[in-house]
Scaffold this active site. Structure first.
Site, mmCIF file in Angstrom:
data_model
loop_
_atom_site.group_PDB
_atom_site.id
_atom_site.type_symbol
_atom_site.label_atom_id
_atom_site.label_comp_id
_atom_site.label_asym_id
_atom_site.label_seq_id
_atom_site.Cartn_x
_atom_site.Cartn_y
_atom_site.Cartn_z
ATOM 1 N N HIS A 1 61.498 -1.361 5.508
ATOM 2 C CA HIS A 1 62.780 -0.642 4.939
ATOM 3 C C HIS A 1 63.827 -1.149 5.701
ATOM 4 O O HIS A 1 64.638 0.022 6.253
ATOM 5 C CB HIS A 1 62.583 0.930 5.041
ATOM 6 C CG HIS A 1 63.284 1.585 3.918
ATOM 7 N ND1 HIS A 1 63.112 2.822 3.356
ATOM 8 C CD2 HIS A 1 64.502 1.335 3.481
ATOM 9 C CE1 HIS A 1 63.840 3.080 2.491
ATOM 10 N NE2 HIS A 1 65.021 2.336 2.692
ATOM 11 N N ARG B 1 63.061 2.188 -3.815
ATOM 12 C CA ARG B 1 62.284 3.351 -3.378
ATOM 13 C C ARG B 1 60.868 3.050 -3.682
ATOM 14 O O ARG B 1 60.787 2.636 -5.039
ATOM 15 C CB ARG B 1 62.817 4.597 -3.890
ATOM 16 C CG ARG B 1 64.086 5.229 -3.335
ATOM 17 C CD ARG B 1 63.893 5.554 -1.569
ATOM 18 N NE ARG B 1 64.888 5.936 -1.304
ATOM 19 C CZ ARG B 1 65.746 5.320 -0.453
ATOM 20 N NH1 ARG B 1 65.681 4.098 -0.432
ATOM 21 N NH2 ARG B 1 66.929 5.917 0.036
ATOM 22 N N GLU C 1 55.871 5.869 2.404
ATOM 23 C CA GLU C 1 56.301 5.661 3.510
ATOM 24 C C GLU C 1 56.323 6.467 4.710
ATOM 25 O O GLU C 1 56.356 7.622 4.510
ATOM 26 C CB GLU C 1 57.824 5.280 3.351
ATOM 27 C CG GLU C 1 58.495 3.993 3.975
ATOM 28 C CD GLU C 1 59.738 3.600 3.126
ATOM 29 O OE1 GLU C 1 59.981 3.309 2.176
ATOM 30 O OE2 GLU C 1 60.844 3.967 3.910
HETATM 31 C C1 GLV Z 1 68.384 3.089 2.228
HETATM 32 O O1 GLV Z 1 67.500 2.851 1.746
HETATM 33 C C2 GLV Z 1 69.494 3.921 1.453
HETATM 34 O O2 GLV Z 1 69.098 4.276 0.478
HETATM 35 O O3 GLV Z 1 70.487 3.913 2.093
#
Ligand code: GLV
Ligand code: GLV
Length: 324
Positions: free
Chosen positions: A284, A237, A266
């Protein structure tokens, strides 16, 4: 009669098939993130909410439908949901660990290799017909094999990323806080403090969840500990890394480069990152394969259904909310 569910965004077909098998589903008709108002409307009268990491699920949303029985997140990370609030209201919150582990580890490796071997600028150069012949110093990168990989957070994804390092004959260092994963299966890997890992690793790869304690875990001080030849990889993250500090470190070349799949704000990207050529930037897509995004949806749908019918879900964050 099937229970009903609100889905905040259309998912890949295998997921949609399972959702429609299990639920009478109302689905976001648009190919975009819904507004808060739309989510509030959508949940009304529903038994289950199936949401995505792009949906902030706050107190107001959690409490809008008094008969809401479950919140099922289509992600392994769940920092988008106010879990304490859901728990206070006795609402189970489910997530999708496990099914995306190997896929996300693959992407961490794609970033490691891409940034160390300058794959992205090399591709652009070749595509733009600038390749006029082999050159002894053309796109000189750094070796990956034989180096030291530092895994920040030896959970499922950290372990899967570390396991791949064996094929590259790498030394593995790692940090780990909970005893969730058996690390004995990785002989030679060394558990260290974060500071030690940052000092020694050639590739530092982040695999911890984001929460108030991990915000800016990697900031100016930590980046300064890294070698000028080292790379930072983040598939976890964005806010775990202080992005301003990262841009400075990259600009001043106190680290060699970064491979990023996630960002602090983001989908906004720090303009400093865009301007740099020693970073690889992905939108992502850690779990973005046909197979895995389908599996995640099936799991999220089954999690929601299990809770609604009084069974045990595959994966729940607040099991204390389950009716005995
Ligand atoms: C993606 O970032 C997830 O947390 O599945
Ligand atoms: C997530 O699956 C983790 O690494 O714990």
């Amino acid at each position: 009669m099937k229970p009903n569910l609100f889905l905040t965004r259309k998912l890949p077909q295998p997921a949609m098939d399972r959702i429609h098998e299990l639920f009478d589903a109302e689905v976001n008709p648009y190919d975009r993130v819904l507004t808060k108002k739309e989510v509030l409307e959508g949940i009304k009268g529903k038994d289950a909410l199936l949401c995505l990491l792009t949906d902030p699920i706050d107190k107001e949303i959690i409490s809008v439908e008094p008969n809401l029985k479950v919140i099922s997140n289509y992600a392994v990370g769940y920092n988008n949901i106010d879990v304490p609030e859901a728990t206070a209201l006795g609402i189970p919150v489910c997530y999708t660990p496990g099914v995306l582990t190997e896929t996300t580890a693959d992407l961490a490796w794609a970033l490691i290799l891409a940034v160390a071997r300058k794959i992205v600028p090399s591709d652009l150069y070749t595509r733009q017909h600038q390749f006029k012949g082999w050159g002894p110093e053309l796109f000189l990168g750094n070796d990956v094999h034989g180096k030291t990989l530092g895994i920040v957070g030896m959970g499922r994804i950290g372990m899967a990323t570390a396991r791949r390092a064996a094929g590259f004959n790498m030394k593995v260092l790692y940090t780990k806080r909970r005893e969730a994963v058996d690390d004995k299966e990785l002989p030679g890997a060394e558990k260290v403090e974060l500071q030690d890992l940052l000092i020694r690793a050639d590739f530092v790869s982040i695999h911890i969840p984001f929460n108030p304690e991990t915000k800016h875990l990697v900031g100016e001080r930590e980046l300064r500990l890294m070698k000028s030849s080292s790379y930072l990889i983040n598939t976890a993250r964005g806010p775990i890394v202080d992005e301003d500090a990262l841009v400075k470190a990259l600009e001043q070349k106190t680290i060699a480069g970064a491979g990023l799949d996630v960002y602090e704000n983001e989908p906004e990207i720090h303009p400093g990152l865009i301007a740099l050529d020693n970073v690889v930037l992905l939108p992502h897509t850690g779990s973005a394969t046909l197979e895995t995004r389908g599996q995640m949806g099936i799991m999220a749908a089954e999690n929601a259904h299990a809770v609604v019918v009084g069974k045990k879900p595959h994966a729940i964050i607040n099991p204390q909310t389950l009716k005995q």
